[in-house]
Each structure stands twice: as C-alpha cells, then as structure tokens.
Write a protein that holds these residues in place. Structure first.
Motif, PDB file in Angstrom:
ATOM      1  N   ALA A 198       0.831  -1.209   0.000  1.00 22.74           N
ATOM      2  CA  ALA A 198       0.000   0.000   0.000  1.00 22.74           C
ATOM      3  C   ALA A 198       0.863   1.255   0.000  1.00 22.74           C
ATOM      4  O   ALA A 198       0.428   2.315  -0.454  1.00 22.74           O
ATOM      5  CB  ALA A 198      -0.928   0.001   1.214  1.00 22.74           C
ATOM      6  N   GLN A 199       2.075   1.147   0.475  1.00 21.88           N
ATOM      7  CA  GLN A 199       3.020   2.265   0.447  1.00 21.88           C
ATOM      8  C   GLN A 199       3.833   2.261  -0.845  1.00 21.88           C
ATOM      9  O   GLN A 199       4.116   3.314  -1.416  1.00 21.88           O
ATOM     10  CB  GLN A 199       3.969   2.165   1.647  1.00 21.88           C
ATOM     11  CG  GLN A 199       5.109   3.175   1.645  1.00 21.88           C
ATOM     12  CD  GLN A 199       6.071   2.961   2.805  1.00 21.88           C
ATOM     13  OE1 GLN A 199       5.760   2.286   3.790  1.00 21.88           O
ATOM     14  NE2 GLN A 199       7.258   3.534   2.712  1.00 21.88           N
ATOM     15  N   VAL A 200       4.178   1.057  -1.311  1.00 23.32           N
ATOM     16  CA  VAL A 200       5.073   0.925  -2.453  1.00 23.32           C
ATOM     17  C   VAL A 200       4.379   1.228  -3.782  1.00 23.32           C
ATOM     18  O   VAL A 200       4.948   1.921  -4.648  1.00 23.32           O
ATOM     19  CB  VAL A 200       5.678  -0.493  -2.479  1.00 23.32           C
ATOM     20  CG1 VAL A 200       6.391  -0.766  -3.796  1.00 23.32           C
ATOM     21  CG2 VAL A 200       6.640  -0.672  -1.307  1.00 23.32           C
ATOM     22  N   MET A 201       3.171   0.716  -3.976  1.00 26.33           N
ATOM     23  CA  MET A 201       2.525   0.870  -5.274  1.00 26.33           C
ATOM     24  C   MET A 201       2.270   2.329  -5.652  1.00 26.33           C
ATOM     25  O   MET A 201       2.464   2.705  -6.818  1.00 26.33           O
ATOM     26  CB  MET A 201       1.239   0.047  -5.323  1.00 26.33           C
ATOM     27  CG  MET A 201       1.466  -1.454  -5.179  1.00 26.33           C
ATOM     28  SD  MET A 201       2.823  -2.131  -6.203  1.00 26.33           S
ATOM     29  CE  MET A 201       2.127  -1.926  -7.851  1.00 26.33           C
ATOM     30  N   PRO A 202       1.852   3.206  -4.721  1.00 22.78           N
ATOM     31  CA  PRO A 202       1.735   4.621  -5.094  1.00 22.78           C
ATOM     32  C   PRO A 202       3.070   5.242  -5.499  1.00 22.78           C
ATOM     33  O   PRO A 202       3.113   6.107  -6.381  1.00 22.78           O
ATOM     34  CB  PRO A 202       1.182   5.274  -3.823  1.00 22.78           C
ATOM     35  CG  PRO A 202       0.453   4.177  -3.125  1.00 22.78           C
ATOM     36  CD  PRO A 202       1.276   2.952  -3.383  1.00 22.78           C
ATOM     37  N   ILE A 203       4.168   4.828  -4.866  1.00 29.10           N
ATOM     38  CA  ILE A 203       5.492   5.320  -5.260  1.00 29.10           C
ATOM     39  C   ILE A 203       5.767   4.946  -6.715  1.00 29.10           C
ATOM     40  O   ILE A 203       6.222   5.775  -7.520  1.00 29.10           O
ATOM     41  CB  ILE A 203       6.584   4.744  -4.340  1.00 29.10           C
ATOM     42  CG1 ILE A 203       6.443   5.285  -2.922  1.00 29.10           C
ATOM     43  CG2 ILE A 203       7.982   5.052  -4.897  1.00 29.10           C
ATOM     44  CD1 ILE A 203       7.393   4.641  -1.911  1.00 29.10           C
ATOM     45  N   ILE A 204       5.484   3.678  -7.045  1.00 28.73           N
ATOM     46  CA  ILE A 204       5.733   3.210  -8.410  1.00 28.73           C
ATOM     47  C   ILE A 204       4.838   3.944  -9.399  1.00 28.73           C
ATOM     48  O   ILE A 204       5.304   4.417 -10.454  1.00 28.73           O
ATOM     49  CB  ILE A 204       5.496   1.686  -8.493  1.00 28.73           C
ATOM     50  CG1 ILE A 204       6.538   0.939  -7.657  1.00 28.73           C
ATOM     51  CG2 ILE A 204       5.532   1.210  -9.953  1.00 28.73           C
ATOM     52  CD1 ILE A 204       6.284  -0.541  -7.531  1.00 28.73           C
ATOM     53  N   TYR A 205       3.559   4.064  -9.077  1.00 30.02           N
ATOM     54  CA  TYR A 205       2.620   4.722  -9.985  1.00 30.02           C
ATOM     55  C   TYR A 205       3.015   6.179 -10.224  1.00 30.02           C
ATOM     56  O   TYR A 205       3.057   6.644 -11.377  1.00 30.02           O
ATOM     57  CB  TYR A 205       1.207   4.644  -9.405  1.00 30.02           C
ATOM     58  CG  TYR A 205       0.172   5.334 -10.256  1.00 30.02           C
ATOM     59  CD1 TYR A 205      -0.410   4.684 -11.347  1.00 30.02           C
ATOM     60  CD2 TYR A 205      -0.215   6.647  -9.979  1.00 30.02           C
ATOM     61  CE1 TYR A 205      -1.351   5.322 -12.144  1.00 30.02           C
ATOM     62  CE2 TYR A 205      -1.153   7.297 -10.764  1.00 30.02           C
ATOM     63  CZ  TYR A 205      -1.717   6.623 -11.847  1.00 30.02           C
ATOM     64  OH  TYR A 205      -2.643   7.265 -12.632  1.00 30.02           O
ATOM     65  N   ASP A 206       3.313   6.899  -9.163  1.00 30.98           N
ATOM     66  CA  ASP A 206       3.672   8.308  -9.302  1.00 30.98           C
ATOM     67  C   ASP A 206       4.967   8.474 -10.080  1.00 30.98           C
ATOM     68  O   ASP A 206       5.093   9.385 -10.921  1.00 30.98           O
ATOM     69  CB  ASP A 206       3.806   8.966  -7.924  1.00 30.98           C
ATOM     70  CG  ASP A 206       2.483   9.087  -7.200  1.00 30.98           C
ATOM     71  OD1 ASP A 206       1.428   8.944  -7.857  1.00 30.98           O
ATOM     72  OD2 ASP A 206       2.491   9.299  -5.971  1.00 30.98           O
ATOM     73  N   TRP A 207       5.936   7.609  -9.808  1.00 32.44           N
ATOM     74  CA  TRP A 207       7.213   7.697 -10.518  1.00 32.44           C
ATOM     75  C   TRP A 207       7.037   7.425 -12.009  1.00 32.44           C
ATOM     76  O   TRP A 207       7.593   8.149 -12.855  1.00 32.44           O
ATOM     77  CB  TRP A 207       8.219   6.717  -9.906  1.00 32.44           C
ATOM     78  CG  TRP A 207       9.578   6.774 -10.544  1.00 32.44           C
ATOM     79  CD1 TRP A 207      10.594   7.630 -10.248  1.00 32.44           C
ATOM     80  CD2 TRP A 207      10.060   5.935 -11.612  1.00 32.44           C
ATOM     81  NE1 TRP A 207      11.682   7.375 -11.063  1.00 32.44           N
ATOM     82  CE2 TRP A 207      11.384   6.356 -11.905  1.00 32.44           C
ATOM     83  CE3 TRP A 207       9.504   4.888 -12.337  1.00 32.44           C
ATOM     84  CZ2 TRP A 207      12.156   5.745 -12.894  1.00 32.44           C
ATOM     85  CZ3 TRP A 207      10.271   4.268 -13.332  1.00 32.44           C
ATOM     86  CH2 TRP A 207      11.576   4.691 -13.603  1.00 32.44           C
ATOM     87  N   LEU A 208       6.271   6.414 -12.346  1.00 34.66           N
ATOM     88  CA  LEU A 208       6.029   6.105 -13.756  1.00 34.66           C
ATOM     89  C   LEU A 208       5.289   7.245 -14.447  1.00 34.66           C
ATOM     90  O   LEU A 208       5.598   7.599 -15.592  1.00 34.66           O
ATOM     91  CB  LEU A 208       5.233   4.800 -13.888  1.00 34.66           C
ATOM     92  CG  LEU A 208       6.011   3.509 -13.682  1.00 34.66           C
ATOM     93  CD1 LEU A 208       5.049   2.315 -13.648  1.00 34.66           C
ATOM     94  CD2 LEU A 208       7.054   3.304 -14.778  1.00 34.66           C
ATOM     95  N   THR A 209       4.309   7.812 -13.760  1.00 32.31           N
ATOM     96  CA  THR A 209       3.540   8.911 -14.346  1.00 32.31           C
ATOM     97  C   THR A 209       4.433  10.096 -14.675  1.00 32.31           C
ATOM     98  O   THR A 209       4.341  10.689 -15.760  1.00 32.31           O
ATOM     99  CB  THR A 209       2.412   9.342 -13.388  1.00 32.31           C
ATOM    100  OG1 THR A 209       1.530   8.232 -13.156  1.00 32.31           O
ATOM    101  CG2 THR A 209       1.620  10.494 -13.971  1.00 32.31           C
TER     102      THR A 209
END
Length: 291
Positions: free
Chosen positions: A275-286
């Motif tokens: 739940a902490q990691v996936m938003p990091i990945i999504y925001d970074w990719l965006t």
C-alpha cells in the motif's frame, strides 16, 4: 523438467502469509486453508494445491474471479512440480481472462519468466530470459504510443534491472530483484527457495549446491553496472529481505536517472507494505513517462 523436494507447507505459510493478504485474499479464508493443509505435494484433501484449488473454485463459482486468480496462484506455488499445480496454472489463466474486463483501461503485457509458469519448459538463464523479454519489448512498442516501461518483481526484477541498465526500455522498475550479491557462491536459501530456483533452472531432480552456484554465477549484472547507459530506473525492496541482500538494492545508489528506496520494516519485495510501495511506483512512472 520439474521435481518435488522436502518442504514443510507451514514454512511457506509463515513466510508468505503477508503476501497472501496483500494480494487481497480474506484472512479468514487463508486461515482455513492453512488449517487444512498437511502435505505439500499430495493431490488429496490436505494437499497444498488441492486445498487452495478448492477455495479458488469456490470463488470462481461465486463469480469472484478477482479472488480466484490469487487463490489459484497460491495453488500453483512454489513451482509446477506436479499435475495439480499445472492444473492450477491453467485455471488461474482462465480466471484472469474472466477478471480482465473489470480492470482499468490500461495497456499491460503480463508474462511469465523463462523457467516459470507457462514458460516453465524453458530453463531460466540470464541470456535466454533476456532474449525472450527483448522480443516482448519490441512487440509492446507496437501498442499504444510506443513507450515501454518494464516492471519486474523478485526474479522478474532481475530482468527489469537488466532492461533498465541496458536502456532497452523507456523506464524500468525493479521490485526486489537479485542482481549481484544474491548470486554469490555459498549463499544459503530460505523457505524452500532452493527448490524454486532449482526447478526454474531446469533440473528434473534435486541438484547439488555446486551445480546451482555455477549457474547462478552467470546471472550477475556487474558488467552492466560498469556502464553508464541506463534508462530511468526505480529500484525498491524491503530492508529485511531474507532472499536478496540489501546490496542488490543499494548498489544502484548514485546512478544517473535512478531512484532507490529501501523500505524499513518489511521483507522480500516489500509485500507487507504494498500500500506504500505501489503509489510510489505509480507516481514515478507517471512523472517519468509524462502520462
């Protein structure tokens, strides 16, 4: 090319329980399977694949294809060593297709690595696995706007680290991938990983430690670290990973266009903190792909 090996299913539950929860399965259902399982390989009541498949079948009958997918995924875990696990893989693929219409409208090309899942008949090697993925990247560039990001988890992270370091993709995310120190001779395995690795490497009987060490030594990405040609990269893992040394995350520090995150209080692939990691990945990719 597969084999069974001595493995206590309760050892797998002890390690993988947080991952099972993280993938969305209800705790009560996981606990019920955990209480029922008494044998790792038997295709009878009490068998690992048998009990997980029974739960997955219930989900499928209820139309909960989203839950049937991870339940069948557990049934086929840790490797396709026998017919019940191979059946579970086929059912998982079917349930994934049934669940897919409910997914957000994204263009994702999901695939198994050489030596695992639907490509388990192909032994896992660094070069062979990379060759397969290069072909998939070329195909992916024909979809959408031509940009390709490569996300890999665990051993998949080894290959996304490879495509990131070679610059063959526009962005690469490595979540818990072994890249260098994990392949050092003499390292021990935990929680059944010795059999998972041996099966992926293509053995049909338990290999010697020397055989495994010799093959794993060819996976080191040290030659790529000595270059300066990488695509933008995000490298993440849990600080308490028992399978992949911290070095294999921290070795990326200081590279250009590279963000490194070592998440405290969690283990392999930071599964208890998705739940902490996936938003990091999504925001970074965006931000990286400007989409």
């Amino acid at each position: 090319m597969s084999y069974e090996w001595p493995l206590d299913p309760h050892d797998l539950f002890a390690e993988r329980y947080p991952q099972m929860l993280g993938l969305g399965l209800p705790a009560a259902d996981i606990d019920a399977v955990r209480a029922a399982v008494t044998d790792m390989w038997a295709d009878t009541p009490g068998g690992w694949a048998y009990e997980w498949s029974r739960l997955a079948g219930r989900y499928a009958g209820e139309g909960r294809h989203d839950l049937a997918v991870p339940a069948y995924g557990n049934a086929k875990f840790p490797t396709l060593a026998n017919q019940p696990m191979r059946r579970a893989l086929a059912h998982q693929a079917e349930q994934y297709q049934r669940a897919a219409p409910t997914f957000p409208r994204t263009r994702i090309l999901a695939f198994d690595l050489a030596g695992t899942g639907e490509t388990s008949h192909v032994p896992m090697t660094h070069d062979g696995g990379t060759e397969i993925i290069d072909g998939l990247i070329a195909h992916a560039r024909t979809i959408g706007n031509g940009q390709v990001a490569h996300f890999g988890l665990s051993m998949g992270g080894h290959y996304s680290a490879t495509t990131g370091l070679t610059g063959s993709v526009d962005a690469a995310v490595d979540l818990g991938g072994p890249v260098e120190a994990a392949f050092t001779a003499g390292r021990s395995f935990a929680h059944g990983m010795e059999g998972i690795v041996g099966n992926a490497l293509g053995y049909d009987a338990i290999p010697t430690p020397g055989q495994v060490a010799a093959q794993l030594s060819t996976f080191t990405l040290r030659p790529l670290f000595d270059r300066d040609a990488n695509a933008p990269m995000l490298v993440i893992n849990g600080a308490d990973d028992v399978h992949v040394p911290r070095h294999d995350t921290l070795v990326f520090q200081g590279r250009r266009d590279t963000r490194v995150e070592l998440i405290p209080g969690t283990g392999h692939c930071a599964v208890t903190k998705l739940a902490q990691v996936m938003p990091i990945i999504y925001d970074w990719l965006t931000r990286t792909l400007k989409v």
